[in-house]
Design a protein around this motif. Structure first.
Motif, PDB file in Angstrom:
ATOM      1  N   ILE A   1       0.848  -1.204   0.000  1.00  0.00           N
ATOM      2  CA  ILE A   1       0.000   0.000   0.000  1.00  0.00           C
ATOM      3  C   ILE A   1       0.880   1.249   0.000  1.00  0.00           C
ATOM      4  O   ILE A   1       0.637   2.195  -0.750  1.00  0.00           O
ATOM      5  CB  ILE A   1      -0.941   0.008   1.227  1.00  0.00           C
ATOM      6  N   ALA A   2       1.925   1.237   0.846  1.00  0.00           N
ATOM      7  CA  ALA A   2       2.802   2.414   0.928  1.00  0.00           C
ATOM      8  C   ALA A   2       3.404   2.717  -0.448  1.00  0.00           C
ATOM      9  O   ALA A   2       3.556   3.876  -0.837  1.00  0.00           O
ATOM     10  CB  ALA A   2       3.903   2.182   1.961  1.00  0.00           C
ATOM     11  N   ALA A   3       3.693   1.665  -1.202  1.00  0.00           N
ATOM     12  CA  ALA A   3       4.300   1.858  -2.525  1.00  0.00           C
ATOM     13  C   ALA A   3       3.321   2.505  -3.512  1.00  0.00           C
ATOM     14  O   ALA A   3       3.723   2.972  -4.579  1.00  0.00           O
ATOM     15  CB  ALA A   3       4.788   0.519  -3.061  1.00  0.00           C
TER      16      ALA A   3
ATOM     17  N   ILE B   1      -1.327   7.530  -6.032  1.00  0.00           N
ATOM     18  CA  ILE B   1      -2.535   8.151  -5.465  1.00  0.00           C
ATOM     19  C   ILE B   1      -2.447   9.674  -5.594  1.00  0.00           C
ATOM     20  O   ILE B   1      -3.384  10.344  -6.054  1.00  0.00           O
ATOM     21  CB  ILE B   1      -2.706   7.722  -3.984  1.00  0.00           C
ATOM     22  N   VAL B   2      -1.295  10.224  -5.213  1.00  0.00           N
ATOM     23  CA  VAL B   2      -1.121  11.685  -5.268  1.00  0.00           C
ATOM     24  C   VAL B   2      -1.135  12.161  -6.723  1.00  0.00           C
ATOM     25  O   VAL B   2      -1.762  13.167  -7.069  1.00  0.00           O
ATOM     26  CB  VAL B   2       0.187  12.087  -4.550  1.00  0.00           C
ATOM     27  N   ASP B   3      -0.488  11.408  -7.577  1.00  0.00           N
ATOM     28  CA  ASP B   3      -0.406  11.782  -8.981  1.00  0.00           C
ATOM     29  C   ASP B   3      -1.794  11.802  -9.645  1.00  0.00           C
ATOM     30  O   ASP B   3      -2.141  12.738 -10.373  1.00  0.00           O
ATOM     31  CB  ASP B   3       0.519  10.766  -9.680  1.00  0.00           C
ATOM     32  N   GLU B   4      -2.591  10.780  -9.372  1.00  0.00           N
ATOM     33  CA  GLU B   4      -3.956  10.732  -9.938  1.00  0.00           C
ATOM     34  C   GLU B   4      -4.781  11.910  -9.446  1.00  0.00           C
ATOM     35  O   GLU B   4      -5.558  12.504 -10.196  1.00  0.00           O
ATOM     36  CB  GLU B   4      -4.667   9.434  -9.515  1.00  0.00           C
ATOM     37  N   THR B   5      -4.648  12.233  -8.150  1.00  0.00           N
ATOM     38  CA  THR B   5      -5.415  13.347  -7.576  1.00  0.00           C
ATOM     39  C   THR B   5      -5.010  14.659  -8.253  1.00  0.00           C
ATOM     40  O   THR B   5      -5.859  15.456  -8.662  1.00  0.00           O
ATOM     41  CB  THR B   5      -5.157  13.437  -6.048  1.00  0.00           C
ATOM     42  N   THR B   6      -3.708  14.869  -8.389  1.00  0.00           N
ATOM     43  CA  THR B   6      -3.208  16.097  -9.003  1.00  0.00           C
ATOM     44  C   THR B   6      -3.710  16.226 -10.438  1.00  0.00           C
ATOM     45  O   THR B   6      -4.131  17.293 -10.878  1.00  0.00           O
ATOM     46  CB  THR B   6      -1.659  16.095  -9.001  1.00  0.00           C
ATOM     47  N   ARG B   7      -3.689  15.095 -11.137  1.00  0.00           N
ATOM     48  CA  ARG B   7      -4.157  15.100 -12.530  1.00  0.00           C
ATOM     49  C   ARG B   7      -5.625  15.513 -12.607  1.00  0.00           C
ATOM     50  O   ARG B   7      -6.020  16.335 -13.408  1.00  0.00           O
ATOM     51  CB  ARG B   7      -4.030  13.683 -13.089  1.00  0.00           C
TER      52      ARG B   7
END
Ligand code: HEM
Length: 447
Positions: free
Chosen positions: A114-116, A121-127
């Motif tokens: 999960i940590a990996a 997760i952050v990249d998808e949100t930013t996109r």
């Protein structure tokens, strides 16, 4: 300061008559409870020949979900409602099938794995947030926005980006599914399964569409001819080893997909609604995020350094638990305190009621993240807070969901403030998940 009242369902003065109870259930499972059901440890209901017991205490929740879990299956109604879409996946399967599936899928949710996924997760949100640039100040539906973010995340992390087209189709199908499917009165009078219920045919058609979409997704992956380190890869390897059948992989993909995106989206939607009501909580949260992240993108390693964000998320799930009720079917007789539970009755463990039980939570209807501070959490019964369930059937994705919620929340709040459109009505309604009946109208403003 007097806190504005939070959105809540109607509370009837007493339990409705059996027929009215069933009608109300078809609309929303949480609108049937009078005040007494919020404080009584157990509420007993008789509908025709059927008996239902609603457990509203940490001890009873632990007994049903953990200590005597072997005496309980998911209910026939839940299975009938979910089976056309989810078949025999982890949410609906029992006994040996469930155990085998859980062993196959669990490695995907190991903490290290999960940590990996934090960066994705952050990249998808930013996109996704790039869409908000053009929207600034214009109202939009926040639940749809959060679902679009969590859909992007589940697609990328579990099925890799090559499945985007298919996952968008699956999401639209599942949304339609939840809207058409309701428990039928026939379910509660013990009518046999072959008697058609409203919505069943449409549900089966959606189930067939899902089968086709997932088959396309698998063909596309197989055609790549390479191993991918995601859930789809894990499941296909299990098929190749002979541990899963073709039908089972279809059911598991539909299940993780369904269980794994709307629940987190609803948590985030309700959370922004709550922040809008309590600006001082938002101010403290922004201060934590700005201090810890200093404008750089969040990573999974930051999660432990954002304790207030975690407290706010927990408090949002206490007030608006996406999985509002866990229903179980008693295989044999049981005993909850003084109350005898006959075999074949339905026992409901209700996070909605337990999380608002005034004996467990002082001033239960108010939004107060401080309840989850270490000092105030000390001594609290473990089973008074069960947004992810408990026992062997506890949410497999809980760790993933928390990582996702903290990282999405931090990434949004680094750049945006979300405001609710003031005159828009907000009411929670309990379908399969707890949703806002009229959506959440919001605007996003650059910080
Ligand atoms: C805030 C988000 C979430 C909430 C509140 C939530 C809640 C729950 C609850 C209460 C259960 C137990 C149901 C029962 O006992 O009847 C459950 C089961 C499950 N959840 Fe979650 N969930 C969330 C997110 C996720 C995510 C992100 C995934 C996967 C990516 C996931 C996958 C599952 C699966 C596979 C099960 C079935 C487990 C089993 O029976 O072995 N969930 N969830």
């Amino acid at each position: 300061m007097i806190e504005p009242a939070l959105a809540s369902p109607p509370r009837p003065p007493r339990l409705p008559s059996p027929l009215k109870f069933l009608r109300a259930l078809q609309d929303s499972f949480i609108s049937v409870w009078p005040d007494a059901a919020y404080s009584n440890p157990i509420t007993a209901i008789r509908i025709g020949t059927r008996r239902m017991f609603v457990a509203n205490s940490p001890a009873f929740a632990k007994h049903v979900l953990l200590d005597n879990a072997g005496n309980y299956h998911k209910t026939p109604v839940a299975r009938r409602l979910l089976a056309p879409a989810l078949g025999q996946g982890l949410l609906t399967a029992e006994d040996d099938t469930w155990k085998r599936h859980r062993q196959i899928v669990a490695p995907m949710f190991a903490p290290r794995r999960i940590a990996a996924l934090g960066e994705a997760i952050v990249d998808e949100t930013t996109r996704y947030l790039a869409h908000w640039q053009g929207l600034e100040g214009a109202p939009f539906d926040l639940t749809e926005a959060m679902a679009a973010i969590t859909l992007g995340i589940i697609t990328r992390t579990m099925f890799s980006a090559d499945s985007q087209e298919e996952t968008a189709t699956i999401a639209a199908d599942m949304d339609r599914y939840q809207r058409i499917l309701r428990p039928s009165l026939l379910d509660f009078i013990g009518a046999p399964d072959w008697l058609p219920r409203p919505g069943t045919r449409a549900a089966q058609r959606i189930g067939d569409d899902l089968t086709e979409t997932i088959a396309r997704m698998i063909v596309r992956r197989r055609a790549l001819g390479e191993d991918r380190d995601d859930l789809l890869g894990l499941l296909l390897a299990a098929v190749d080893r002979g541990d899963l059948t073709a039908r089972e992989i279809r059911d598991e993909i539909a299940t993780v997909f369904t269980a794994g995106h709307e629940t987190t989206a609803m948590t985030l939607g309700w959370l922004f609604y709550l922040l809008d009501r309590r600006p001082e909580v938002e101010t403290r949260l922004l201060a934590e995020i700005d201090t810890v992240l200093e404008r750089r993108p969040a990573t999974a390693a930051d999660i432990d350094r954002l304790p207030y964000a975690r407290m706010v998320i927990d408090e949002a799930m206490r007030l608006y638990p996406p999985a509002h009720s866990m229903t179980r079917f008693a295989l044999g007789p049981d005993q909850l305190g003084d109350v005898a539970i006959p075999a074949h009755s339905v026992v409901v463990v209700s996070p909605w009621l337990i999380h608002r039980n005034p004996a467990l939570w002082p001033d239960p209807d108010s939004f107060d993240p401080e309840r989850f501070s270490p000092a105030r959490s000390e001594g609290r019964a473990r089973y008074s807070f069960i947004p992810f369930g408990a026992g062997p059937r506890i949410c497999l994705g809980a760790g993933f969901a928390i990582t996702e919620a903290v990282l999405v929340l931090a990434t949004i709040l680094q750049h945006w403030r979300v405001r609710m459109v003031p005159e828009h009505p907000v009411e929670p309604i309990a379908l399969i998940t707890l949703r806002p009946r009229y959506g959440l109208r919001a605007t996003a403003l650059l910080r």
